[in-house]
Write an enzyme that holds these catalytic residues in place. Sequence first.
Site: not given
Length: 329
Positions: A52, A56, A59, A96, A127, A187, A265
């Site tokens: 990616c 972040c 991550c 998801c 999702c 979400c 959640r």
Amino acid sequence: MIRTDWSRDEIGALFGMPFLDLLFEAQRVHRQYHAPNEVQLSTLLSIKTGGCPEDCGYCSQSAFAETGLKAEKLMDADAVLAAAAEAKAAGSGRFCMGAAWREPKERDMDALCTMVAGVKAMGLETCMTLGMLTQGQADRLAAAGLDYYNHNLDSSPEYYGEIITTRTYQERLDTLEAVRASGMAVCCGGIVGMGETREARVGFLHALATLPEHPESVPINALVPISGTSLGDRLLAERDSKIDDIEFVRTVAAARILMPRSIVRLSAGRESMSETCQALCFLAGANSIFTGDKLLTTGNAGAGADAALFAKLGLQPMTSEEPARVAAE
Ligand code: SAM
Ligand code: DTB
Ligand code: SF4
């Protein structure tokens, strides 16, 4: 009453309440809007792993991290549907699909819509979390049958810049607006335990609870420290850096009180959380978890551990989100 005008002082005051008073209030609000012993079950699948371009700091999938994770291509729709069928057989209600992208490319949209339609046809809620979306992309996914889109604010506007520099807070808000306008459910949550202050946790919940409409689903992740990520390495080097359980439960309770109708959640981080801490989170108003033994790239508690915990606590999988909410209106 559903309020979207909370002040930071009010939220700070919730965090500062005596713990037992805070839990009592959270449980009172919870019972007003939700079935007290029901927990929604979702299953995650990484449909495009690694490589990616975002940075972040938490991550494993960021190209900036040195986690040795191999960048993979987008999975075939057939393989995704096979995983969804397994999730359904295991009792999950929502599937998801997550992709390690800054945003989906137009050339991927047909395949993504095929996945959504296929999963939906199995009778599962759908999702996706694919990074930023344009209005056109959000509309196409909604038309294909996507029920929820996950896009997190992750932290307070002030602390955010210490964690991510390649995508702005405002860009996240813009994607949330596009998702809302397309008619999908939102979400949106974030991560605690990144070394942030309580003030940052207050600012994070303030950002969520003052959105024009509360997200239908609010994932609260406890950082899973991953070696090779900038945040993981920093926190792994500091002994006892894991967020205090009681402070974590306070965060869940505050989320419940601020956003009474939302499903809260208990997301990443459950694998290393004691049963007692998870039980306190449920008491504080958490009513959704990820099932299975894997999240996207890291481990999850797993079916055996969850079945044992549900049996001990007398919890039931949620069959529908509607009745409890309607009763409260
Ligand atoms: N690439 C997409 C995006 O960022 O919007 C979707 C996938 S991303 C992995 C979804 C969320 O997972 C992040 O926003 C973050 O809140 C959470 N997350 C990622 N790595 C984590 C970790 N190590 N511990 C806890 N939560 C994590
Ligand atoms: C969210 O807030 N938590 C999930 C989901 N949205 C996509 C992801 C958790 C990821 C945990 C780290 C990993 O497994 O790589
Ligand atoms: Fe990419 Fe999402 Fe990981 Fe950020 S959290 S690096 S956007 S996969």
